[in-house]
Design a protein around this motif. Structure first.
Motif, PDB file in Angstrom:
ATOM      1  N   ALA A  24      16.067   7.459  18.168  1.00 22.39           N
ATOM      2  CA  ALA A  24      15.714   7.837  16.794  1.00 22.39           C
ATOM      3  C   ALA A  24      16.726   7.332  15.781  1.00 22.39           C
ATOM      4  O   ALA A  24      16.372   6.900  14.700  1.00 22.39           O
ATOM      5  CB  ALA A  24      15.582   9.361  16.679  1.00 22.39           C
ATOM      6  N   VAL A  25      18.007   7.364  16.103  1.00 20.16           N
ATOM      7  CA  VAL A  25      19.047   7.016  15.136  1.00 20.16           C
ATOM      8  C   VAL A  25      18.941   5.580  14.637  1.00 20.16           C
ATOM      9  O   VAL A  25      18.962   5.338  13.441  1.00 20.16           O
ATOM     10  CB  VAL A  25      20.443   7.302  15.726  1.00 20.16           C
ATOM     11  N   PRO A  26      18.788   4.568  15.523  1.00 17.98           N
ATOM     12  CA  PRO A  26      18.682   3.202  15.015  1.00 17.98           C
ATOM     13  C   PRO A  26      17.494   3.020  14.071  1.00 17.98           C
ATOM     14  O   PRO A  26      17.575   2.301  13.089  1.00 17.98           O
ATOM     15  CB  PRO A  26      18.511   2.370  16.291  1.00 17.98           C
ATOM     16  N   ALA A  27      16.355   3.685  14.366  1.00 19.81           N
ATOM     17  CA  ALA A  27      15.179   3.557  13.515  1.00 19.81           C
ATOM     18  C   ALA A  27      15.466   4.113  12.128  1.00 19.81           C
ATOM     19  O   ALA A  27      15.022   3.584  11.119  1.00 19.81           O
ATOM     20  CB  ALA A  27      13.998   4.279  14.149  1.00 19.81           C
ATOM     21  N   PHE A  28      16.235   5.182  12.058  1.00 22.27           N
ATOM     22  CA  PHE A  28      16.567   5.787  10.780  1.00 22.27           C
ATOM     23  C   PHE A  28      17.550   4.935  10.004  1.00 22.27           C
ATOM     24  O   PHE A  28      17.576   4.951   8.772  1.00 22.27           O
ATOM     25  CB  PHE A  28      17.152   7.182  11.024  1.00 22.27           C
ATOM     26  N   ALA A  29      18.367   4.176  10.718  1.00 23.54           N
ATOM     27  CA  ALA A  29      19.482   3.468  10.081  1.00 23.54           C
ATOM     28  C   ALA A  29      19.130   2.085   9.565  1.00 23.54           C
ATOM     29  O   ALA A  29      20.007   1.350   9.145  1.00 23.54           O
ATOM     30  CB  ALA A  29      20.641   3.362  11.078  1.00 23.54           C
ATOM     31  N   HIS A  30      17.865   1.709   9.585  1.00 20.31           N
ATOM     32  CA  HIS A  30      17.490   0.383   9.086  1.00 20.31           C
ATOM     33  C   HIS A  30      17.744   0.257   7.590  1.00 20.31           C
ATOM     34  O   HIS A  30      17.672   1.230   6.829  1.00 20.31           O
ATOM     35  CB  HIS A  30      16.001   0.121   9.340  1.00 20.31           C
ATOM     36  N   VAL A  31      17.999  -0.969   7.136  1.00 23.51           N
ATOM     37  CA  VAL A  31      17.992  -1.269   5.711  1.00 23.51           C
ATOM     38  C   VAL A  31      16.522  -1.378   5.290  1.00 23.51           C
ATOM     39  O   VAL A  31      15.755  -2.129   5.893  1.00 23.51           O
ATOM     40  CB  VAL A  31      18.739  -2.581   5.411  1.00 23.51           C
ATOM     41  N   THR A  32      16.121  -0.629   4.277  1.00 22.38           N
ATOM     42  CA  THR A  32      14.712  -0.565   3.897  1.00 22.38           C
ATOM     43  C   THR A  32      14.535  -0.726   2.386  1.00 22.38           C
ATOM     44  O   THR A  32      15.497  -0.663   1.619  1.00 22.38           O
ATOM     45  CB  THR A  32      14.084   0.781   4.317  1.00 22.38           C
ATOM     46  N   VAL A  33      13.268  -0.945   1.983  1.00 23.35           N
ATOM     47  CA  VAL A  33      12.886  -0.975   0.575  1.00 23.35           C
ATOM     48  C   VAL A  33      12.226   0.357   0.252  1.00 23.35           C
ATOM     49  O   VAL A  33      11.319   0.802   0.970  1.00 23.35           O
ATOM     50  CB  VAL A  33      11.908  -2.130   0.280  1.00 23.35           C
ATOM     51  N   GLN A  34      12.656   0.999  -0.825  1.00 31.12           N
ATOM     52  CA  GLN A  34      12.091   2.267  -1.253  1.00 31.12           C
ATOM     53  C   GLN A  34      11.614   2.176  -2.701  1.00 31.12           C
ATOM     54  O   GLN A  34      12.394   1.747  -3.554  1.00 31.12           O
ATOM     55  CB  GLN A  34      13.133   3.382  -1.108  1.00 31.12           C
ATOM     56  N   PRO A  35      10.366   2.567  -3.016  1.00 31.93           N
ATOM     57  CA  PRO A  35       9.320   2.919  -2.062  1.00 31.93           C
ATOM     58  C   PRO A  35       8.833   1.683  -1.313  1.00 31.93           C
ATOM     59  O   PRO A  35       9.101   0.561  -1.742  1.00 31.93           O
ATOM     60  CB  PRO A  35       8.218   3.503  -2.954  1.00 31.93           C
ATOM     61  N   GLY A  36       8.096   1.906  -0.248  1.00 35.36           N
ATOM     62  CA  GLY A  36       7.707   0.795   0.601  1.00 35.36           C
ATOM     63  C   GLY A  36       6.453   0.064   0.168  1.00 35.36           C
ATOM     64  O   GLY A  36       6.077  -0.938   0.770  1.00 35.36           O
ATOM     65  N   THR A  37       5.783   0.547  -0.896  1.00 34.09           N
ATOM     66  CA  THR A  37       4.553  -0.096  -1.355  1.00 34.09           C
ATOM     67  C   THR A  37       4.573  -0.288  -2.868  1.00 34.09           C
ATOM     68  O   THR A  37       5.240   0.454  -3.596  1.00 34.09           O
ATOM     69  CB  THR A  37       3.306   0.730  -0.978  1.00 34.09           C
ATOM     70  N   ALA A  38       3.824  -1.294  -3.329  1.00 36.70           N
ATOM     71  CA  ALA A  38       3.661  -1.558  -4.766  1.00 36.70           C
ATOM     72  C   ALA A  38       2.325  -2.267  -4.931  1.00 36.70           C
ATOM     73  O   ALA A  38       1.698  -2.696  -3.961  1.00 36.70           O
ATOM     74  CB  ALA A  38       4.802  -2.396  -5.305  1.00 36.70           C
ATOM     75  N   GLN A  39       1.881  -2.379  -6.166  1.00 34.50           N
ATOM     76  CA  GLN A  39       0.576  -2.974  -6.444  1.00 34.50           C
ATOM     77  C   GLN A  39       0.703  -4.445  -6.819  1.00 34.50           C
ATOM     78  O   GLN A  39       1.588  -4.823  -7.588  1.00 34.50           O
ATOM     79  CB  GLN A  39      -0.109  -2.208  -7.575  1.00 34.50           C
ATOM     80  N   GLN A  40      -0.165  -5.258  -6.264  1.00 33.81           N
ATOM     81  CA  GLN A  40      -0.164  -6.683  -6.571  1.00 33.81           C
ATOM     82  C   GLN A  40      -0.285  -6.906  -8.076  1.00 33.81           C
ATOM     83  O   GLN A  40      -1.042  -6.218  -8.764  1.00 33.81           O
ATOM     84  CB  GLN A  40      -1.329  -7.377  -5.850  1.00 33.81           C
ATOM     85  N   GLY A  41       0.479  -7.880  -8.588  1.00 30.11           N
ATOM     86  CA  GLY A  41       0.392  -8.230  -9.995  1.00 30.11           C
ATOM     87  C   GLY A  41       1.205  -7.346 -10.922  1.00 30.11           C
ATOM     88  O   GLY A  41       1.326  -7.649 -12.111  1.00 30.11           O
ATOM     89  N   ASP A  42       1.764  -6.261 -10.389  1.00 29.34           N
ATOM     90  CA  ASP A  42       2.524  -5.324 -11.223  1.00 29.34           C
ATOM     91  C   ASP A  42       3.986  -5.726 -11.353  1.00 29.34           C
ATOM     92  O   ASP A  42       4.485  -6.575 -10.615  1.00 29.34           O
ATOM     93  CB  ASP A  42       2.468  -3.915 -10.623  1.00 29.34           C
ATOM     94  N   TYR A  43       4.662  -5.064 -12.279  1.00 33.95           N
ATOM     95  CA  TYR A  43       6.122  -5.066 -12.342  1.00 33.95           C
ATOM     96  C   TYR A  43       6.558  -3.727 -11.760  1.00 33.95           C
ATOM     97  O   TYR A  43       5.970  -2.686 -12.077  1.00 33.95           O
ATOM     98  CB  TYR A  43       6.618  -5.212 -13.783  1.00 33.95           C
ATOM     99  N   THR A  44       7.576  -3.728 -10.919  1.00 40.21           N
ATOM    100  CA  THR A  44       7.965  -2.490 -10.257  1.00 40.21           C
ATOM    101  C   THR A  44       9.474  -2.426 -10.082  1.00 40.21           C
ATOM    102  O   THR A  44      10.168  -3.452 -10.167  1.00 40.21           O
ATOM    103  CB  THR A  44       7.277  -2.368  -8.882  1.00 40.21           C
ATOM    104  N   ALA A  45       9.970  -1.224  -9.848  1.00 38.83           N
ATOM    105  CA  ALA A  45      11.393  -1.022  -9.541  1.00 38.83           C
ATOM    106  C   ALA A  45      11.498  -0.519  -8.111  1.00 38.83           C
ATOM    107  O   ALA A  45      10.777   0.397  -7.718  1.00 38.83           O
ATOM    108  CB  ALA A  45      12.019  -0.025 -10.510  1.00 38.83           C
ATOM    109  N   VAL A  46      12.370  -1.142  -7.338  1.00 42.05           N
ATOM    110  CA  VAL A  46      12.577  -0.742  -5.949  1.00 42.05           C
ATOM    111  C   VAL A  46      14.073  -0.542  -5.709  1.00 42.05           C
ATOM    112  O   VAL A  46      14.905  -0.953  -6.512  1.00 42.05           O
ATOM    113  CB  VAL A  46      12.035  -1.795  -4.955  1.00 42.05           C
ATOM    114  N   ALA A  47      14.375   0.105  -4.581  1.00 41.16           N
ATOM    115  CA  ALA A  47      15.773   0.297  -4.188  1.00 41.16           C
ATOM    116  C   ALA A  47      15.941  -0.156  -2.751  1.00 41.16           C
ATOM    117  O   ALA A  47      15.146   0.211  -1.881  1.00 41.16           O
ATOM    118  CB  ALA A  47      16.176   1.766  -4.323  1.00 41.16           C
TER     119      ALA A  47
END
Length: 252
Positions: A24-47
């Motif tokens: 479980a720990v390695p799966a939690f420790a991944h570098v990820t994009v948050q949030p994981g979804t956005a809409q095509q054609g949009d402008y969005t802010a991610v972390a």
């Protein structure tokens, strides 16, 4: 025998729990994009969320590579205290159209470097926020390959791409899933023409109800009026009859 069996069960349970945590720990420790979804054609802010996986070393640098097969005209970073960000641009084979202008180069890499006060220590995580757009409309995901550098010199390469039907790789690249834009109102099965029709029907029904209510009120008023007249006539008749009886009694 019972004590031995109990010890064996306890040992097996402990081993199973350890195995669960280990997976479980390695799966939690991944570098990820948050949030994981956005809409095509949009402008969005991610972390980009970066956890420190080491027990002894701190994270001092993060490099994020943007997909140049789907470049974006606008890439901006939110300042993060203690971290210096640099943006690298690359020439585009085909210019982008943005607000009526040709964009011939786009950001291809962002590098954040920490000073001594801002390292990501063991057991901590940090988020690196970015504004992106316009998101492409011809793909369902964007893959951001990232490199995480520790102060002991170790580098973890989050660059592996997951493949359908196969286990998740040890160091998966952060992925932003893109969803299709919602259909505009009225674009599906003549919805635009249906709305006025429904409004007209509702208006017609409301007018009909008002007319019916008016007719009902008028009928009720007429009925009450007639009933009042009848009662008045009966009362007058009874009054005349009583007067006649009184006069007859007086005469006799």
């Amino acid at each position: 025998m019972r004590i031995t069996s109990a010890r064996r069960i306890a040992a097996v349970s402990a081993a199973a729990a350890t195995a669960v945590v280990a997976f479980a720990v390695p799966a939690f420790a991944h570098v990820t994009v948050q949030p994981g979804t956005a809409q095509q054609g949009d402008y969005t802010a991610v972390a980009f969320r970066v956890p420190d996986e080491s027990d002894t070393a701190s994270t001092v640098k993060l490099e994020v590579n943007l997909p140049m097969d789907h470049p974006m005209a606008s890439v901006r970073i939110l300042p993060l205290p203690g971290w210096t960000a640099t943006l690298e641009k690359s020439k585009l084979d085909k210019p982008l159209q943005s607000h009526g202008q040709d964009i011939t180069e786009a950001v291809s890499k962002i590098t954040w470097t920490a000073d001594d006060s801002a390292k990501i220590a063991p057991g901590q995580f940090q988020e690196f926020k970015v504004s992106l757009g316009a998101l492409p409309t011809d793909t369902d995901k964007l893959t951001f390959k990232a490199l995480q550098t520790y102060d002991n010199g170790d580098i973890v390469r989050w660059i592996d791409e997951a493949k359908d039907g196969q286990p998740e790789p040890a160091h998966p690249a952060p992925v932003l899933t893109l969803t299709k834009a919602a259909a505009a109102a009225g674009d599906h099965h003549g919805g635009a023409s249906a709305a006025p029709s429904a409004a007209a029907d509702a208006s017609h029904d409301d007018s009909t109800d008002k007319q019916a209510a008016a007719k009902s009120s008028d009928s009720t008023a007429r009925t009450l009026g007639v009933a009042g007249i009848v009662v008045g006539v009966i009362g007058a008749g009874l009054g005349v009859a009583g007067l006649r009886r009184k006069n007859t009694g007086s005469a006799s």
